[in-house]
Design a protein around this motif. Structure first.
Motif, PDB file in Angstrom:
ATOM      1  N   ASN A 104     -10.214  59.659 -32.751  1.00 34.52           N
ATOM      2  CA  ASN A 104     -10.349  59.691 -34.213  1.00 34.52           C
ATOM      3  C   ASN A 104      -9.839  60.986 -34.822  1.00 34.52           C
ATOM      4  N   GLY A 107      -7.330  60.858 -37.565  1.00 36.96           N
ATOM      5  CA  GLY A 107      -7.621  60.184 -38.829  1.00 36.96           C
ATOM      6  C   GLY A 107      -7.551  58.671 -38.795  1.00 36.96           C
ATOM      7  N   THR A 109      -9.639  56.349 -37.781  1.00 33.64           N
ATOM      8  CA  THR A 109     -10.838  55.644 -38.238  1.00 33.64           C
ATOM      9  C   THR A 109     -10.991  55.711 -39.752  1.00 33.64           C
ATOM     10  N   SER A 110     -10.719  56.908 -40.315  1.00 31.94           N
ATOM     11  CA  SER A 110     -10.842  57.050 -41.762  1.00 31.94           C
ATOM     12  C   SER A 110      -9.847  56.152 -42.475  1.00 31.94           C
ATOM     13  N   GLY A 167      -7.702  62.547 -42.601  1.00 34.23           N
ATOM     14  CA  GLY A 167      -9.004  61.905 -42.450  1.00 34.23           C
ATOM     15  C   GLY A 167      -9.878  62.114 -43.674  1.00 34.23           C
ATOM     16  N   SER A 168      -9.920  63.367 -44.175  1.00 33.60           N
ATOM     17  CA  SER A 168     -10.793  63.595 -45.332  1.00 33.60           C
ATOM     18  C   SER A 168     -10.201  62.984 -46.595  1.00 33.60           C
ATOM     19  N   GLY A 171     -11.235  59.520 -46.393  1.00 33.65           N
ATOM     20  CA  GLY A 171     -12.681  59.506 -46.605  1.00 33.65           C
ATOM     21  C   GLY A 171     -13.004  59.521 -48.094  1.00 33.65           C
ATOM     22  N   THR A 174     -12.076  56.216 -49.678  1.00 35.97           N
ATOM     23  CA  THR A 174     -13.078  55.189 -49.376  1.00 35.97           C
ATOM     24  C   THR A 174     -14.297  55.359 -50.275  1.00 35.97           C
ATOM     25  N   LEU A 194     -18.568  49.946 -42.497  1.00 34.37           N
ATOM     26  CA  LEU A 194     -18.351  51.334 -42.077  1.00 34.37           C
ATOM     27  C   LEU A 194     -19.367  51.781 -41.033  1.00 34.37           C
TER      28      LEU A 194
END
Lengths: 342, 445
Positions: A104, A107, A109-110, A167-168, A171, A174, A194
């Motif tokens: 992960n 990134g 997963t994000s 990733g952020s 995030g 989302t 999630l």
């Protein structure tokens, strides 16, 4: 040869056998356990009924359908996804020379989480969620990878940083979707997705997962010894005749495809890729020739165990992301305290 | 196998050359030592020789074939590299570490087999590591780790092993053990290129030595010819002394500390200072008065000047005493020692908004021009004092440039030049025969 050889060999064989048997036992258990009680004999006969229809004749239709259409695909998904997380975690820890990362880190997963939320908000159908999650998982890693190409120095560090940034970013996106989502209907669906769950898995989810996971695991299995050399760092790998850039690129591509395929079916399940390779090192040592198979088998066993608990512990389903954290954190803490993980 | 490098150039960034026209040759069974200060380009040179870095121009040849024409695995079967000691992220066993030397012989998807294991066993046995083979590499001693990496080179079956500072962090006994093993392997035909910070190890073990300074070859040849006092002083920027046995065979290199000379010793012709003045009749003697800021370098010079004058010696040059106000240094004066004329050379920058980049001192350009003119007009006196030469003069060719000209041209008998410690390497590479004196006021009686 000194006399220490034989006991070590024996110990290795026993550990290997135990590791191989563990997922098998838990897989059988997954077929037997459930809210609706079905006896072992009935489960066995249900499994064989597609081939020998006469065996399924005297079993209630509900039981047969439960075993074949619900428990079997679900157990298979748990097996494959757990194996995938364990294997890719071990591979990423090797190529990033860091025992505290998993697949992960770039990134995936994000990105997948955002894709799934988007599909749940706009489209709502199960297979569209899977496709969106898969595509956005790949997109996130692609962004991180090409973003890191803009910088020439210390590519691995920049890649990690880019993965965290991407990733952020996803995030935040989302979170934005959750904010916009209908709080009575779509928001719970996104939140539940999630947290990770295998409750909705059916046979229709499995083909991509099976193909990508099996091909990916085969690749990781084949290159497992090279991971040792890659984990020494680029300069040493190059001095030992390996092109680390190319090797790492292939490993990242394979692992990202596997992780995206897994996340798109199960939702976000953390910890397995991070914790399982540590447990593997404790059992078989850091040599990836043995660690890779051990991580794959332990990952499969761990997710089967977690899913069995999630299905049976409470009347309602417990999200997997909750349980992996609850079980994963103490395990990691214990290993860091006592483990000889290198 | 013979390795030859011809006119290697390398730069990580286009404007910053790291290696500049390096040529060398390593014959089978030969050991080449590469010596140089930190940052002189030793590691980069080894990486180029190993084929990990591609030189900007020039070529590396293995038995006449260009290194770049080999694919990575072919290259790794011929040339091995042992990088500077570092701890791997995972605790592989000694056996597993040595096994990695088999990587160039295994295909992309291959794993080692029994044949590879027997090659590894042989390498382990050869270096006496067999008993350690199941221990984690991360838990054995530094000397043993270095041996394991050599064993990996043996398992790699390469003919040339490049070692980057193999004896750094090792105690005397482990250094000896490693270097003796290297020497015995060299006797069997394996070639070595070793980067090192120890001229003494090079004296004992090298067939050839390459002295590297700022990416350029300062000297290249056998140890006797290259490890000489002027060469070592020039590349390390310190005074060195090569100790020899009766036959003049060099045994060891030591670094000399700055001399603690008292100016009062001038009265005694037998004292080191008296001898310096005696020798100045034949050739110019340069004394570099050094020490941290504020230890009393100017005071030391003042003492020497007054004693020299009492002894009837002629004195010229410049002294720059500080101007104090309320116990705070607020300015710098410059005094012509011949005429005793003086001017204010610099004052403290009072502007509070001045940024950190601007210098603390504002120099008066007229006074500086006057000082330079005075210095270049001054003839040859018994004692010439120049206080002081700093980064301005050495790095930017500004300030008291006439001082540099005077010293370069040898237009003095005894010159005492105040210089801060950090600039000694630059000063010594410019004037390798200079005498370094500790200008600490502690030495004054």
């Amino acid at each position: 040869m000194p006399s220490t050889e034989a006991p070590t060999r024996l110990k290795q064989t026993i550990t290997g056998l135990a590791l191989a048997l563990l997922p098998v036992i838990l897989f059988i258990l997954a077929l037997l356990l459930g809210r609706y009680p079905i006896g072992p004999l009935d489960v066995g006969r249900s499994l064989l009924s597609p081939i020998f229809p006469q065996l399924g004749a005297d079993i209630p239709d509900v039981a047969r359908r439960l075993v074949l259409r619900v428990r079997l695909p679900r157990a298979l998904a748990a097996l494959l996804i757990g194996a995938s997380y364990g294997g890719t975690g071990a591979a990423f820890q090797a190529i990033f020379k860091n025992p505290l990362v998993d697949s992960n880190i770039l990134g995936v997963t994000s990105g997948a989480g955002f894709g799934a939320a988007l599909a749940l908000l706009l489209l709502q159908s199960q297979w569209q969620v899977q496709i969106f999650a898969f595509a956005f998982g790949l997109l996130a890693v692609g962004l991180a990878f090409f973003g890191s190409r803009l910088y020439k120095s210390s590519p691995l560090l920049v890649l990690t940083l880019m993965g965290i940034l991407v990733g952020s970013l996803f995030g935040s996106l989302t979170a934005l979707l959750k904010y916009m989502a209908d709080p009575l209907d779509t928001l719970p669906a996104i939140t539940f997705w999630l947290l990770g769950s295998l409750s909705a898995v059916t046979w229709s989810n499995l083909p991509t997962l099976v193909i990508i996971t099996l091909l990916g695991l085969a690749f990781l299995w084949l290159i497992r010894w090279r991971l040792n050399v890659l984990s020494l760092g680029d300069a040493e790998a190059r001095a030992l005749g390996i092109n680390p850039t190319r090797a790492k690129l292939w490993i990242i591509i394979a692992s990202t495809l596997m992780t995206a395929a897994a996340v798109s079916v199960s939702g976000v399940i953390g910890w397995i890729g991070l914790v399982i390779p540590h447990a593997g090192r404790l059992l078989v040592g850091p040599n990836h020739k043995r660690l890779m198979p051990a991580s794959i088998l332990l990952g499969a066993a761990f997710l089967l165990l977690i899913d069995n608990i999630a299905r049976t512990l409470l009347p309602g389903e417990i999200p997997l992301g909750v349980l992996t954290g609850l079980v994963g954190v103490p395990v990691l803490a214990f290993l860091l305290r006592h483990g000889r993980t290198g | 196998m013979q390795l030859q490098a011809n006119h290697l150039h390398f730069a990580y960034l286009p404007e910053k050359t790291v290696l500049d026209d390096i040529s060398l040759l390593i014959d089978p069974g030969e050991t080449l030592y590469i010596l140089g200060r930190n940052g002189s380009g030793k590691t980069t040179l080894l990486s180029c020789l190993a084929g990990l870095l591609e030189p900007a121009s020039g070529e590396v040849l293995l038995d006449g074939a260009s290194l770049q024409s080999f694919d990575p695995a072919e290259r790794a079967r011929r040339v091995g590299l042992i990088p500077q000691m570092h701890t791997p992220a995972f605790g592989y066993t000694v056996n597993e570490m040595v096994m990695m030397g088999r990587a160039p012989y295994l295909g992309w998807l291959g794993s080692p087999n029994h044949e590879d294991q027997s090659i590894v066993d042989e390498a382990l046995a050869q270096l006496g590591l067999f008993e350690l083979r199941d221990r984690p590499y991360t838990e054995i001693s530094g000397g043993e780790q270095q041996l394991v990496l050599i064993a990996r080179g043996l398992a790699q079956k390469c003919q040339l092993l490049l070692m980057d500072e193999p004896t750094a962090h090792l105690d005397l006994s482990n250094q000896h053990r490693i270097l003796e093993i290297v020497s015995q392997l060299a006797d069997r035909g394996l070639s070595f290129a070793i980067s090192s910070h120890s001229p003494n190890n090079a004296l004992s073990y090298a067939d050839r030595v390459l002295l590297l300074a700022s990416g350029k070859v300062t000297a290249y040849g056998n140890p006797m010819e290259t490890l000489t006092e002027p060469m070592l002083s020039a590349i390390y920027g310190i005074r060195t002394e090569v100790l020899t046995n009766g036959d003049g065979k060099p045994l060891a290199v030591i670094s000399q500390r700055p001399m603690a000379l008292e100016p009062t010793a001038l009265r005694d012709p037998q004292s080191p200072l008296g001898q310096i003045f005696a020798r100045s009749q034949q050739e110019p003697q340069l004394i570099l008065v050094t020490g941290l800021s504020g230890v009393g370098k100017t005071t030391w010079c003042t003492q020497l000047i007054s004693l020299a004058r009492k002894a009837g010696l002629s004195v010229n040059g410049l002294l720059s005493p500080s101007i104090f106000k309320d116990g705070r240094k607020v300015g710098i004066e410059v005094v012509d020692l011949h005429s005793s004329d003086h001017r204010q050379l610099a004052s403290l920058r009072e502007d509070e908004t001045a940024s950190m980049q601007t210098p603390r001192w504002v120099f008066d350009s007229d006074a500086m021009a006057w000082a330079n003119q005075t210095l270049s007009d001054s003839g040859k006196a018994d004692l010439t004092v120049i206080d002081e030469l700093g980064p301005l003069e050495f790095a930017q060719s500004k300030g008291l440039t006439a001082g540099l000209v005077k010293l370069d041209s040898g237009d003095y008998r005894v010159a005492a030049v105040v210089i801060r410690s950090a600039l000694l390497p630059q000063a010594l590479s410019r004037w390798p025969n200079a005498i370094i004196v500790n200008g600490s006021a502690k030495n004054l009686s």
